[in-house]
Scaffold this motif. Structure first.
Motif, mmCIF file in Angstrom:
data_model
loop_
_atom_site.group_PDB
_atom_site.id
_atom_site.type_symbol
_atom_site.label_atom_id
_atom_site.label_comp_id
_atom_site.label_asym_id
_atom_site.label_seq_id
_atom_site.Cartn_x
_atom_site.Cartn_y
_atom_site.Cartn_z
ATOM 1 N N THR A 149 4.980 -7.570 -4.086
ATOM 2 C CA THR A 149 5.622 -8.072 -2.873
ATOM 3 C C THR A 149 4.645 -7.984 -1.703
ATOM 4 O O THR A 149 3.685 -7.217 -1.737
ATOM 5 C CB THR A 149 6.884 -7.268 -2.524
ATOM 6 N N ILE A 150 4.921 -8.777 -0.695
ATOM 7 C CA ILE A 150 4.167 -8.716 0.551
ATOM 8 C C ILE A 150 5.091 -8.148 1.621
ATOM 9 O O ILE A 150 6.187 -8.684 1.858
ATOM 10 C CB ILE A 150 3.669 -10.110 0.970
ATOM 11 N N GLN A 151 4.672 -7.053 2.255
ATOM 12 C CA GLN A 151 5.444 -6.431 3.321
ATOM 13 C C GLN A 151 4.794 -6.766 4.669
ATOM 14 O O GLN A 151 3.594 -6.569 4.849
ATOM 15 C CB GLN A 151 5.480 -4.914 3.154
ATOM 16 N N LYS A 168 3.191 0.790 -5.314
ATOM 17 C CA LYS A 168 2.155 0.297 -6.215
ATOM 18 C C LYS A 168 2.219 -1.219 -6.379
ATOM 19 O O LYS A 168 1.288 -1.822 -6.889
ATOM 20 C CB LYS A 168 2.282 0.964 -7.575
ATOM 21 N N ARG A 169 3.309 -1.790 -5.969
ATOM 22 C CA ARG A 169 3.470 -3.237 -6.149
ATOM 23 C C ARG A 169 3.351 -4.003 -4.839
ATOM 24 O O ARG A 169 3.599 -5.200 -4.805
ATOM 25 C CB ARG A 169 4.825 -3.535 -6.785
ATOM 26 N N THR A 189 -6.491 -0.423 -3.487
ATOM 27 C CA THR A 189 -6.474 0.770 -4.333
ATOM 28 C C THR A 189 -5.460 0.555 -5.447
ATOM 29 O O THR A 189 -4.637 -0.380 -5.375
ATOM 30 C CB THR A 189 -6.076 2.027 -3.521
ATOM 31 N N PRO A 190 -5.473 1.397 -6.463
ATOM 32 C CA PRO A 190 -4.429 1.280 -7.500
ATOM 33 C C PRO A 190 -3.019 1.426 -6.934
ATOM 34 O O PRO A 190 -2.057 0.939 -7.538
ATOM 35 C CB PRO A 190 -4.773 2.408 -8.467
ATOM 36 N N LYS A 191 -2.873 2.073 -5.767
ATOM 37 C CA LYS A 191 -1.551 2.305 -5.191
ATOM 38 C C LYS A 191 -1.038 1.119 -4.386
ATOM 39 O O LYS A 191 0.143 1.058 -4.051
ATOM 40 C CB LYS A 191 -1.592 3.545 -4.301
ATOM 41 N N GLY A 192 -1.906 0.220 -4.011
ATOM 42 C CA GLY A 192 -1.470 -0.918 -3.212
ATOM 43 C C GLY A 192 -2.611 -1.540 -2.445
ATOM 44 O O GLY A 192 -3.763 -1.095 -2.521
#
Length: 635
Positions: free
Chosen positions: A55-57, A93-94, A117-120
């Protein structure tokens, strides 16, 4: 995991890596294929998995920037990513988080920070323009295009802090000499924004045509009977609706439009169409339409009309802080002979007709400033003085240097580094003889030789595409890839720019232009030439042995390009011979001269024959005499 599935996943990942460029190693290595190169870039461990669940926040007020990224992801990865408007970003993460952060004011108006990063993924900036530029950098890290069957793509870890070297990274498009379609401009602006070009200098008026419809002055866009420019004027103009759409798009892309209305010269249409705008001849009557390109500077009525037109132009371009007045290449021959202009000079107490232009430019500059805008002009007559507060476009060597030495702000537009109408190489020549390859553009340093105080007055750099020889369909190939080099000149710190490294990134970047459908110049292969001793006013067959270039079966195109001489050529046909036997033919009439028409011929090798000799034969004739030189190129 099923062994076959594991193999397929590995192959898919490898395919993405080949398209997106090399992964970023922890140890120092080549930069990813980003243009312009960011100011600070650090590869990091791990990767973010971009997938359909991503998703894009983003805050509601900046949602349009999120939609730009979502559209880019859909084109690159093949799936839609939802844009979620939130009050503040939440680690996930997504998620790709796009956020304005007032504490990052040190990045400036156009700077940004990007981290994968792997988290986002996060993009932060102090201002919306910076947020958009962070998104444009992220777009360049996406895969080129979807891989069939793949639903997720790893994006290598990276940390970027970036801000531009110059605040003016411009591109001029001349819509007067050739009318450039609205859709071409609507396609061009997003392509420029991708590489962080932020000024669109729109040259709307020149001798060939006035292209901007102005309320209360419909005669400006109507062909004037008897004027030499009537056919060009009839080819098109921009309505208020056209301008509104282009302005709205530019606003979304944080591109500043600088409209240019040439005055007091390069104004053939205005001189002919506006009341009392043409100088008086020896007989006391206005000069015939089309015989002067200078506005009569003795006419209060003409000057008042131009000021009225400037106000209307400002209304059409409400976001534009700058209004370009042209001001170049004025000739004073008609002013010297005009009774009204002579009366004006007597009133002003001047005897040099050139000072009449200085008076006029000072007057129009004061008028523009009174409307809350800043005027810009070409630097042709620096010696006469620069109006207060005016920005100078230096297009001859030394003009920018002279302007900043006098304390004026300037934009580096020196023609031998920035004129994109000049030829790029084989297949792209300029009848005036100018040549400008990509390496020359990249070699430009806008502040070379200046003191630190003078350098601070250089706003930036700008490319110019004059269109005397550039019709609408060639705008992109004249612009790309040279604009990539100029974008990096304007953005990247000089100590980080290096030609060979740029060329490496450019080679990896060109497939991205292909994937986005952005046309660009590709060097041609020389197949042969013609010269006066080979041609005549009667039809002749010319042969060129092209065996070395026929390497596979399939279709190919050949292009006959005029280079110099007094005579264009007609082309009747082109054919391909294999060991003396015709195997392909294209019959149609083409012209290669100052204007090229239908000069490309499509041929085909059905099955390549080993050891065969292949000859290209063209039937051509000169239109006048035999003074004609040209080349035959493989496209």
């Amino acid at each position: 995991m099923n062994p076959n599935l594991r193999v397929r996943c590995l192959l898919a990942t490898l395919a993405w890596l080949l398209m997106a460029g090399p992964t970023l190693p922890a140890a120092p290595g080549p930069s990813p294929a980003l243009i312009p190169l960011p100011a600070r870039l650090t590869p990091t461990e791990g990767s973010f998995l971009l997938g359909s669940k991503t998703t894009i926040q983003i805050a509601k007020s900046e949602a349009a920037i999120g939609e730009i990224l979502a559209g880019a992801i859909e084109r690159s990865a093949g799936f839609k990513v939802p844009v979620l408007t939130v009050s503040k970003p939440a680690p996930s993460k997504r998620a790709i988080s796009l956020w304005l952060d007032a504490t990052r004011a040190g990045l400036g108006d156009e700077g940004y920070a990007l981290e994968i990063t792997p988290k986002g993924i996060s993009v932060t900036a102090a201002k919306r323009a910076g947020l958009l530029y962070g998104v444009q950098t992220l777009r360049q890290l996406l895969p080129l295009q979807p891989i069939p069957g793949q639903t997720a793509y790893p994006l290598a870890g990276i940390r970027i802090e970036d801000a531009p070297r110059f605040g003016w990274r411009g591109y001029l498009l001349d819509s007067s000499r050739h009318f450039i379609a609205k859709q071409t401009i609507m396609d061009l602006l997003p392509a420029l924004a991708l590489i962080k070009i932020n000024v669109f200098h729109w040259h709307l008026v020149d001798d060939q045509a006035w292209r901007l419809a102005i309320p209360n002055y419909p005669q400006l866009v109507a062909p004037v009977v008897g004027s030499w420019n009537a056919p060009s004027q009839a080819s098109g103009y921009y309505t208020a609706s056209d301008v509104r759409d282009i302005v709205n798009l530019a606003r979304q892309l944080h591109i500043t439009i600088v409209p240019e209305l040439e005055m007091p010269s390069h104004a053939t249409q205005a001189a002919a169409a506006l009341t009392a705008a043409s100088c008086l001849g020896a007989d006391g009557k206005p000069l015939p339409s089309g015989t002067t390109r200078e506005i009569c500077l003795g006419s209060d009525q003409a000057i008042a009309a131009l000021q009225d037109i400037l106000v209307a132009t400002m209304a059409l371009f409400p976001d534009s802080p700058y209004i370009h007045l042209g001001g170049d290449e004025a000739e004073d021959v008609h002013w010297k002979a005009c009774a009204r202009c002579q009366a004006r000079m007597a009133q002003l107490g001047i005897t040099d007709a050139r000072l009449l232009q200085k008076w006029f430019m000072d007057k129009m500059n004061r008028f523009v400033r009174a409307q809350g805008r800043t005027s810009v002009a070409w630097a042709d007559r620096l010696a006469l003085g620069i109006p207060e507060g005016q920005i100078v476009h230096g297009w001859h060597a030394g003009e920018l240097e002279a302007a900043v030495a006098k304390g004026f702000r300037a934009v580096q537009s020196q023609h031998d580094y920035t004129y994109f109408d000049y030829g790029q190489g084989l297949g792209d020549t300029f009848a005036g003889g100018g040549a400008l390859d990509l390496a020359r553009v990249y070699a430009l340093d806008p502040v070379r030789g200046l003191t630190p105080e003078q350098a601070r007055l250089v706003l930036g750099v700008q490319a110019q595409l004059w269109t005397e020889e550039v019709p609408d369909e060639r705008v992109f190939v004249k612009t790309f890839p040279r604009i990539l080099a100029l974008a990096e000149v304007g953005w990247t710190p000089p100590g980080q720019r290096e030609g060979a490294e740029f060329n490496r990134r450019l080679e990896a970047f060109l497939p991205r232009l292909d994937a986005l459908g952005i046309p660009y110049y590709k060097p041609r292969v020389l197949l042969g030439k013609w010269s006066p001793e080979l041609v005549a006013p009667s039809w002749k067959d010319l042969d060129w042995n092209i065996t070395a270039e026929v390497k596979r079966s399939g279709a190919f195109e050949v292009e006959l390009l005029f280079q110099r001489g007094k005579s264009a050529i007609n082309i009747q046909s082109a054919m391909l011979l294999e060991d003396g036997r015709e195997i392909s033919r294209d019959d149609h009439i083409g012209v290669a001269g100052a204007i090229h028409q239908e000069n490309t011929y499509r041929l085909r090798v059905a099955a390549l024959k080993a050891g065969a000799t292949y000859v290209l034969r063209a039937r051509i004739r000169c239109l006048e005499g035999n003074d004609s030189h040209g080349v035959v190129l493989l496209r």
